[in-house]
Write an enzyme that holds these catalytic residues in place. Structure first.
Site, mmCIF file in Angstrom:
data_model
loop_
_atom_site.group_PDB
_atom_site.id
_atom_site.type_symbol
_atom_site.label_atom_id
_atom_site.label_comp_id
_atom_site.label_asym_id
_atom_site.label_seq_id
_atom_site.Cartn_x
_atom_site.Cartn_y
_atom_site.Cartn_z
ATOM 1 N N ASP A 1 39.246 51.747 68.118
ATOM 2 C CA ASP A 1 39.017 50.752 66.755
ATOM 3 C C ASP A 1 37.773 52.046 66.515
ATOM 4 O O ASP A 1 37.061 52.547 67.190
ATOM 5 C CB ASP A 1 38.717 49.676 66.783
ATOM 6 C CG ASP A 1 39.270 48.972 65.594
ATOM 7 O OD1 ASP A 1 38.850 49.430 64.547
ATOM 8 O OD2 ASP A 1 40.196 48.163 65.608
ATOM 9 N N LEU A 2 37.390 51.552 65.211
ATOM 10 C CA LEU A 2 36.125 52.124 64.187
ATOM 11 C C LEU A 2 35.035 51.174 64.973
ATOM 12 O O LEU A 2 33.924 51.800 64.725
ATOM 13 C CB LEU A 2 36.548 51.996 62.749
ATOM 14 C CG LEU A 2 37.293 53.103 62.211
ATOM 15 C CD1 LEU A 2 37.519 52.746 60.776
ATOM 16 C CD2 LEU A 2 36.780 54.627 62.160
ATOM 17 N N SER B 1 55.117 48.520 57.099
ATOM 18 C CA SER B 1 55.186 47.468 56.312
ATOM 19 C C SER B 1 56.422 47.156 55.727
ATOM 20 O O SER B 1 57.087 48.051 55.193
ATOM 21 C CB SER B 1 53.957 47.496 55.667
ATOM 22 O OG SER B 1 53.789 46.396 54.534
ATOM 23 N N ASN B 2 56.848 45.973 55.097
ATOM 24 C CA ASN B 2 57.666 45.430 54.281
ATOM 25 C C ASN B 2 57.404 46.240 52.929
ATOM 26 O O ASN B 2 58.479 46.209 52.236
ATOM 27 C CB ASN B 2 57.688 43.949 53.996
ATOM 28 C CG ASN B 2 56.649 43.395 53.549
ATOM 29 O OD1 ASN B 2 56.542 43.106 52.203
ATOM 30 N ND2 ASN B 2 55.364 43.161 54.018
ATOM 31 N N ARG C 1 57.149 32.337 49.593
ATOM 32 C CA ARG C 1 57.651 33.663 50.014
ATOM 33 C C ARG C 1 57.413 33.915 51.484
ATOM 34 O O ARG C 1 58.203 34.369 52.279
ATOM 35 C CB ARG C 1 56.827 34.676 49.253
ATOM 36 C CG ARG C 1 57.168 36.349 49.851
ATOM 37 C CD ARG C 1 56.351 37.240 49.144
ATOM 38 N NE ARG C 1 56.762 38.342 49.596
ATOM 39 C CZ ARG C 1 56.153 39.297 50.315
ATOM 40 N NH1 ARG C 1 55.048 38.715 51.041
ATOM 41 N NH2 ARG C 1 56.507 40.394 50.735
ATOM 42 N N SER D 1 54.722 39.019 56.781
ATOM 43 C CA SER D 1 53.701 38.268 56.536
ATOM 44 C C SER D 1 52.854 37.689 57.953
ATOM 45 O O SER D 1 53.470 36.791 58.434
ATOM 46 C CB SER D 1 53.769 36.944 55.805
ATOM 47 O OG SER D 1 54.459 37.508 54.454
ATOM 48 N N LEU E 1 48.299 50.270 65.179
ATOM 49 C CA LEU E 1 47.990 49.306 64.380
ATOM 50 C C LEU E 1 46.683 49.811 63.278
ATOM 51 O O LEU E 1 46.603 48.697 62.420
ATOM 52 C CB LEU E 1 47.468 48.027 65.307
ATOM 53 C CG LEU E 1 48.525 47.527 66.098
ATOM 54 C CD1 LEU E 1 48.148 46.350 66.877
ATOM 55 C CD2 LEU E 1 50.051 47.118 65.472
ATOM 56 N N ASP F 1 37.480 57.131 65.288
ATOM 57 C CA ASP F 1 38.231 57.332 64.209
ATOM 58 C C ASP F 1 39.532 57.997 64.177
ATOM 59 O O ASP F 1 39.553 59.216 64.793
ATOM 60 C CB ASP F 1 37.408 57.790 62.878
ATOM 61 C CG ASP F 1 38.221 58.026 61.580
ATOM 62 O OD1 ASP F 1 39.334 57.374 61.542
ATOM 63 O OD2 ASP F 1 37.607 58.516 60.667
ATOM 64 N N TYR G 1 49.839 52.005 49.145
ATOM 65 C CA TYR G 1 49.767 51.504 50.557
ATOM 66 C C TYR G 1 51.101 51.544 51.145
ATOM 67 O O TYR G 1 51.443 52.059 52.301
ATOM 68 C CB TYR G 1 49.411 50.058 50.547
ATOM 69 C CG TYR G 1 49.687 49.349 52.039
ATOM 70 C CD1 TYR G 1 48.394 49.346 53.017
ATOM 71 C CD2 TYR G 1 50.695 48.628 52.243
ATOM 72 C CE1 TYR G 1 48.794 48.737 54.171
ATOM 73 C CE2 TYR G 1 50.923 47.640 53.371
ATOM 74 C CZ TYR G 1 49.880 47.781 54.523
ATOM 75 O OH TYR G 1 49.963 47.563 55.591
#
Length: 269
Positions: free
Chosen positions: A31-32, A109-110, A176, A167, A69, A47, A138
């Site tokens: 991770d960063l 992603s959706n 939703r 979600s 991720l 990074d 995005y």
């Protein structure tokens, strides 16, 4: 398996990291930011857009697969979105090829198909054969990252699974989300299935739980061994109606398809 998880300090990353460890996988975190308190495995503060730094991690760590991720979770100008989602994916895929790591799992992603109107769906459910239809920059980044994965599968014989996450919440909090919810436990089940499915080639699955009101087809995931157990309907009695419900149900991407997200691609303010 020994798995490199990028974005391991994020909200999904922490859940996936702990969940994979609980299932007897060994996790290398990246991770960063430094590792969260309690993480006991190897950790790299790197990074993912820095290809040399990513390659150095692969030089140091022998891994069997990558769960990618990492990435900015919200809308940004197009250059930032492409860096966050596409260049990071490219750096990791190049390292996989160079170090003979054949399994790659991506948090798509959706919003890669978020501009699809729900009225256009014959049975109200969107499947993995849907054409890309991003709702934001995005979403464009996620579409491009999926295309890059497909290229590396075709060129180099990798196995790569794009998980189009809905979600991700502890519990659904809107109408939703009763259709799009992915529970933390099902998220771990999804990632493990994507890591262990026999020879998927390039595959797309929808990252949602076993929701009674699902807008996305769970069959592509089930073909890979993803068997979600949770159902947002258990929380339906806690979800109050809102004025935004109708607008959020017009497109599968919900509010991300709305005009509030319209902006020039190169608006860097």
């Amino acid at each position: 398996m020994r798995i490199l998880v990028t974005g391991a300090a994020g909200s999904i990353g922490r859940v996936v990291t702990l969940g994979l460890c609980d299932r007897d996988h060994e996790v290398v975190g990246l991770d960063l930011v430094p590792e969260p308190e309690g993480f006991t495995g190897n950790w790299h503060t790197v990074d993912c857009a820095d290809a040399d730094a990513v390659d150095a991690v692969f030089d140091e760590e022998r891994v069997d697969g990558v769960v990618h991720l990492a990435g900015h979770p919200g809308e940004a100008a197009l250059p930032a979105s492409l860096t966050s989602h596409v260049l990071t994916t490219a750096a990791l895929l190049d390292a996989c090829v160079a170090h003979r790591v054949s399994r790659f799992v991506y948090a798509s992603s959706n919003h890669a198909v978020g501009r699809t109107t729900r009225a256009s769906l014959a049975d109200g459910v969107l499947s993995d054969d849907a054409l890309p239809r991003p709702d934001t920059f995005y979403g464009v980044g996620k579409v491009a990252a999926e295309a890059l994965m497909r290229l590396y599968v075709d060129r180099h014989g990798l196995d790569a699974v794009a998980c189009r996450i809905g979600s991700f919440l502890d519990e659904p909090g809107s109408l939703r989300a009763l259709s799009t919810w992915l529970s933390p436990d099902d998220c771990v089940r999804m990632v493990e299935a994507a890591l262990t499915a026999p020879a998927p080639g390039f595959a797309v699955l929808y990252g949602i739980s076993n929701n009674t009101r699902a807008w996305w087809d769970l069959e592509p995931g089930r073909r890979l061994g993803y068997q979600p157990l949770d159902d947002a309907e258990a929380y339906a009695g806690r979800v109050a109606a809102a004025e935004s419900d109708e607008a959020e149900a017009a497109h599968v991407g919900g509010p991300f398809a709305g005009e509030e997200f319209y902006r020039p691609a190169l608006d860097l303010r």
